[in-house]
Design an enzyme around this catalytic site. Structure first.
Site, short mmCIF file in Angstrom:
data_model
loop_
_atom_site.label_atom_id
_atom_site.label_comp_id
_atom_site.label_asym_id
_atom_site.label_seq_id
_atom_site.Cartn_x
_atom_site.Cartn_y
_atom_site.Cartn_z
N TYR A 130 32.06 -48.56 75.95
CA TYR A 130 32.62 -48.34 77.28
C TYR A 130 31.85 -47.28 78.06
O TYR A 130 32.18 -47.01 79.22
CB TYR A 130 34.10 -47.98 77.18
N LYS A 177 35.06 -50.79 62.03
CA LYS A 177 34.30 -51.95 61.55
C LYS A 177 33.07 -51.43 60.80
O LYS A 177 31.94 -51.88 61.01
CB LYS A 177 33.91 -52.82 62.76
N ASP A 210 39.61 -55.47 61.44
CA ASP A 210 40.13 -56.85 61.42
C ASP A 210 41.36 -56.93 60.52
O ASP A 210 42.35 -57.59 60.85
CB ASP A 210 39.05 -57.87 61.02
N ASP A 234 41.27 -50.20 72.51
CA ASP A 234 41.70 -50.93 73.70
C ASP A 234 42.43 -52.20 73.28
O ASP A 234 43.54 -52.51 73.75
CB ASP A 234 40.44 -51.27 74.52
N ASP A 238 46.82 -52.92 73.00
CA ASP A 238 47.52 -54.00 73.71
C ASP A 238 48.30 -54.85 72.71
O ASP A 238 49.39 -55.34 73.01
CB ASP A 238 46.53 -54.89 74.48
#
Ligand code: NAP
Length: 480
Positions: A130, A177, A210, A234, A238
């Site tokens: 970002y 990750k 994951d 992010d 959500d």
């Protein structure tokens, strides 16, 4: 003498922003706390007036004075500015930590109702993809730089543990990750594992992102606080909003060294703007986080309890209505105000302590290596040649260089010297050159000479030095 009122900068923002912000302001005022609001236009209207950042100078000056912002969603209209006004605010005031708590709320029916979910995502807020550093390396291949710093990792990990302690929470998971992105995502994992023993009262555990998503869908109640990198956070936040009733209920705090910004997770919802339909709960709960941040813990608890009592009493905005007649934004607000001072039957106020924010480090933060050396160079070349032909040509033209071609990869997969695997190719190769004589020191003139030789015949667009820090390779290997 009457004590000075605490200043709060308010940016009502766009779409449903002014409605939900007005709701929160009315409730804050009704708690009786001594605060003074400084309101400024920002977002779409500011862009339309030609303010390229979307944030007027007076608003920035107000934030510098108040150090605290309550804001509605800001839109970035296409064609009026390149950068999102939200990203500008986050970077300008370096709000490095985004805290997004969600919990089961009375009467908000979800697939997980009755499981008492209470989860906080602590998301790094300014680094990672970002930072938005992107290039088209060839007409057909785009690149985005994922920059993760040790400094950024330390700050977000310390914030997550400090927040967990302040809220009396039991566990912090670090979700990354790191199995694939060993250096970038791995840096957060290693920093987390190094710092976690400093917080012995909190259980700490690393989880792959994951698996975290899978576990959140299967057994979300196992999670308490999750700390993660910017893009992972992010997406994950959500997801957790969805587990507990959706965007209308998800508050957030953007924490910085000097300035903190409180806002709902949702956007401007233009489809329902101006219709008195918006659910103000997320912004009201963000305001409660803000009150706690400025030391008004009782008022914060009062606001949270009043929201719970209102929901328990069956008052619903249209996004959660079901068969019940919906209350408008203003009716919902009035109900919360009338419930101030009442206690929820289902969820007593939590015990919160002040969050001890990690101290800010000014100046340039440096991580030093005991020993370091450059051992080679990755040169990114745009070419329509097959790998063998490209390798043969590079070997020929660099035969008198102190560097030799070691391997070529295409989109991360090695295509030279191993050529057994069939991979679909694009015209974008990473060509790795290493020193012929590893006992000598590789210096910049040899690198520049190699680039000159390659550039005489091939189009190169990017290079990376291969470095070793304390004897460890500081670069990724290619997939075989
Ligand atoms: P959004 O504004 O969050 O809206 C998506 C949908 O969620 C709405 O259409 C509405 O659905 C529902 N919704 C969201 N908040 C609600 C609330 N408080 N009460 C009731 N329903 C609510 O997402 P978007 O449409 O992707 O984004 C719209 C604009 O907001 C964009 O310009 C975006 O850039 C901006 N944005 C700003 C921020 C920020 O400032 N932090 C964050 C996200 C997006 P229904 O169809 O059910 O009415």
């Amino acid at each position: 003498m009457t004590p000075a009122k605490r200043k709060i900068t308010v940016l009502p923002g766009d779409g449903i922003g002014p409605e939900v912000v007005d709701s929160a302001l009315a409730i804050i005022s009704a708690t009786g706390v001594a605060v003074e609001f400084e309101k400024y236009e920002a977002g779409a209207r500011a862009f339309q007036k030609g303010i390229v950042t979307g944030i007027p100078r007076e608003a920035i000056q107000s934030i510098e004075r108040s150090h605290v912002v309550l804001k509605g969603p800001l839109e970035t209209p296409i064609g009026h500015g390149n950068r999102s006004a939200n990203v500008t605010l986050r970077t300008l005031f370096e709000t490095y930590g985004n805290i997004r708590p969600v919990r089961e709320l009375p009467g908000v029916q979800t697939a997980f109702t009755g499981r008492q979910l209470d989860i906080v995502i602590v998301r790094e807020n300014i680094e990672d993809l970002y930072a938005g550093i992107e290039y088209m390396q060839t007409p057909g291949v785009a690149e985005s730089l994922k920059l993760i710093s040790r400094e950024g990792c330390e700050k977000i990990v310390k914030l997550a543990f400090a927040f967990a302690i302040a809220e009396g929470r039991k566990a912090v998971h670090c979700a990354t990750k790191s199995n694939i992105l060993k250096l970038t995502e791995g840096l957060l994992q290693h920093t987390f594992e190094e710092l976690a023993p400093q917080y012995p009262s909190i259980t700490s555990k690393h989880i792959l992102i994951d698996n975290a998503a899978h576990q959140l869908a299967m057994r979300p109640e196992q999670f308490d606080v999750i700390v993660t990198t910017n893009m992972n956070g992010d997406i994950l936040s959500d997801l957790t909003s969805g587990l507990t009733g959706g965007l209308g209920f998800a508050p957030s705090a953007n924490i910085g060294n000097d300035v903190s910004i409180f806002e709902a997770v949702h956007g401007s919802a233009p489809d329902i703007a101006g219709k008195n339909k918006a659910n103000p709960t997320a912004l009201i709960l963000s305001a409660a986080m803000m009150l706690r941040h400025i030391g008004e813990g009782k008022a914060a608890n009062d606001v949270e309890q009043a929201v719970l009592v209102t929901l328990e009493s069956g008052i619903r905005t249209s996004d959660m209505m079901g068969k019940v007649k919906a209350a408008g934004t203003t009716e919902f607000t009035q109900a919360v105000i009338s419930n101030l001072g009442k206690a929820s039957k289902l969820s007593p106020p939590k015990k919160y302590a002040e969050v001890e924010l990690p101290p800010s480090q000014l100046g340039v933060n440096v991580v030093r290596a005991g020993a370091r050396k450059v051992t080679g160079l990755d040169v990114y070349i745009e070419s329509d040649l097959e790998p063998k032909a490209l390798a043969s040509d590079l070997e020929t033209i660099t035969s008198s260089s102190s560097l030799k071609l070691e391997m070529i990869s295409n989109r991360g997969a090695m295509v030279f010297p191993s050529s057994d695997r069939k991979v679909s190719l694009v015209d974008h190769y990473r060509c790795r050159f290493v020193q012929r004589d590893t006992t000598t020191k590789l210096a910049d003139p040899e690198i520049l000479s190699l680039l000159g030789t390659i550039g005489g015949k091939h189009r190169w667009m990017h290079i990376e030095k291969l470095q070793e820090f304390d004897g460890q390779p500081a670069y990724s290997k290619s997939q075989v």
